[in-house]
Design a protein around this motif. Structure first.
Motif, mmCIF file in Angstrom:
data_model
loop_
_atom_site.group_PDB
_atom_site.id
_atom_site.type_symbol
_atom_site.label_atom_id
_atom_site.label_comp_id
_atom_site.label_asym_id
_atom_site.label_seq_id
_atom_site.Cartn_x
_atom_site.Cartn_y
_atom_site.Cartn_z
ATOM 1 N N LEU A 94 0.972 -1.248 0.345
ATOM 2 C CA LEU A 94 -0.013 0.019 0.157
ATOM 3 C C LEU A 94 0.965 1.132 0.065
ATOM 4 O O LEU A 94 1.699 1.413 0.719
ATOM 5 C CB LEU A 94 -0.826 0.106 1.207
ATOM 6 N N GLN A 95 0.724 2.147 -0.903
ATOM 7 C CA GLN A 95 1.483 3.403 -1.098
ATOM 8 C C GLN A 95 0.575 4.165 -0.211
ATOM 9 O O GLN A 95 -0.651 4.482 -0.674
ATOM 10 C CB GLN A 95 1.584 3.744 -2.577
ATOM 11 N N PRO A 96 1.141 5.161 0.751
ATOM 12 C CA PRO A 96 0.229 6.083 1.051
ATOM 13 C C PRO A 96 -0.127 7.423 0.489
ATOM 14 O O PRO A 96 0.482 7.996 -0.182
ATOM 15 C CB PRO A 96 1.314 6.512 2.552
ATOM 16 N N SER A 97 -1.489 7.707 0.937
ATOM 17 C CA SER A 97 -1.869 9.038 0.648
ATOM 18 C C SER A 97 -1.534 9.860 1.818
ATOM 19 O O SER A 97 -1.213 9.568 2.766
ATOM 20 C CB SER A 97 -3.336 8.983 0.388
ATOM 21 N N ALA A 98 -1.612 11.437 1.411
ATOM 22 C CA ALA A 98 -1.216 12.184 2.340
ATOM 23 C C ALA A 98 -2.288 12.124 3.742
ATOM 24 O O ALA A 98 -3.351 11.943 3.600
ATOM 25 C CB ALA A 98 -1.225 13.834 1.915
ATOM 26 N N TRP A 99 -1.825 12.466 4.833
ATOM 27 C CA TRP A 99 -2.788 12.745 5.992
ATOM 28 C C TRP A 99 -3.781 13.797 5.792
ATOM 29 O O TRP A 99 -3.341 14.874 5.319
ATOM 30 C CB TRP A 99 -1.980 13.094 7.289
ATOM 31 N N THR A 100 -4.857 13.454 6.209
ATOM 32 C CA THR A 100 -5.898 14.560 5.789
ATOM 33 C C THR A 100 -5.849 15.420 6.988
ATOM 34 O O THR A 100 -5.538 14.786 8.238
ATOM 35 C CB THR A 100 -7.310 13.904 5.536
ATOM 36 N N LYS A 101 -6.964 16.318 7.168
ATOM 37 C CA LYS A 101 -6.993 17.113 8.509
ATOM 38 C C LYS A 101 -7.546 16.372 9.564
ATOM 39 O O LYS A 101 -7.289 16.296 10.760
ATOM 40 C CB LYS A 101 -7.693 18.369 8.210
#
Length: 215
Positions: A94-101
């Motif tokens: 799994l390649q990570p997406s950016a942290w959301t608020k």
């Protein structure tokens, strides 16, 4: 011989059966070869519903596949993965997406309760009772020895079952919206866990599992 302990929310937040295991400092419970922290009301109902809607609408949901008996089979749930590093499990990377608020805010609160930092979160969307999670351990080498796994639930209440690999003792939690469950110590070495299917649930559930991936 199997021995099952059902844990539900009581007057003090825990089912009376929880007293079978001694409580340690700061609300942690010592179980057979492991530790558990369970707070069924970590988030209020109002906050939980707002977070459910926000996560449901904004996260990049996808459906992965796993190999069974040489065949590629869709996983019985959707997922989104956010964090600082990739995560490999069950033959998937799994390649990570950016942290959301919202995820960052939840992470901060969970870290305060856990007393540990986390650098990834795997978010699973169980669309109804037919979406599930089979028996497994979170014991990938990327998580290190005796990892801590923190689980937050929003949406429909689902059964979460732990089963000791040797004694076959079972611990069953009813995870409702806003619940926080943390597994630590030797738990991932000696216990498996699952989210069983059910025909009684038609609503969706979002579950966040925070991990510290070390490479």
């Amino acid at each position: 011989m199997e021995f099952t302990i059902v844990l539900t929310k009581g007057n003090h937040g825990y089912g009376t059966q929880m007293s079978l295991f001694p409580e340690t400092e700061n609300g942690w419970q010592q179980v057979e070869q492991g530790r558990i922290y369970w707070q069924p009301d970590f988030f209020t109902s109002d906050v939980s519903r707002q977070l459910f809607e926000r996560l449901y609408q904004t996260l990049p949901w996808e459906q992965g596949s796993i190999k069974m008996y040489g065949k590629s089979i869709p996983q019985p749930r959707l997922h989104a993965f956010c964090g600082d590093v990739p995560y490999r499990y069950s033959g998937l990377t799994l390649q990570p997406s950016a942290w959301t608020k919202e995820l960052s805010q939840i992470k901060q609160l969970v870290e305060e309760a856990a007393g540990q930092s986390f650098n990834t979160v795997l978010v699973n969307l169980y669309r109804d009772g037919q979406d599930s999670m089979g028996w497994h351990k979170d014991n990938e080498k990327e998580l290190g020895t005796h990892p801590m796994i923190a689980s937050v639930s929003f949406g429909a209440t689902r059964r979460f079952v732990l089963r000791h690999c040797q004694s076959k003792t079972k611990l069953e939690f009813l995870l409702k919206e806003g619940a926080l469950l943390i597994m630590a110590g030797e738990l991932q070495e000696y216990w498996q866990h699952s989210v069983p299917k059910t025909t009684k649930i038609s609503q969706s559930r979002i579950n966040l599992t925070f991990r510290n991936v070390i490479g």
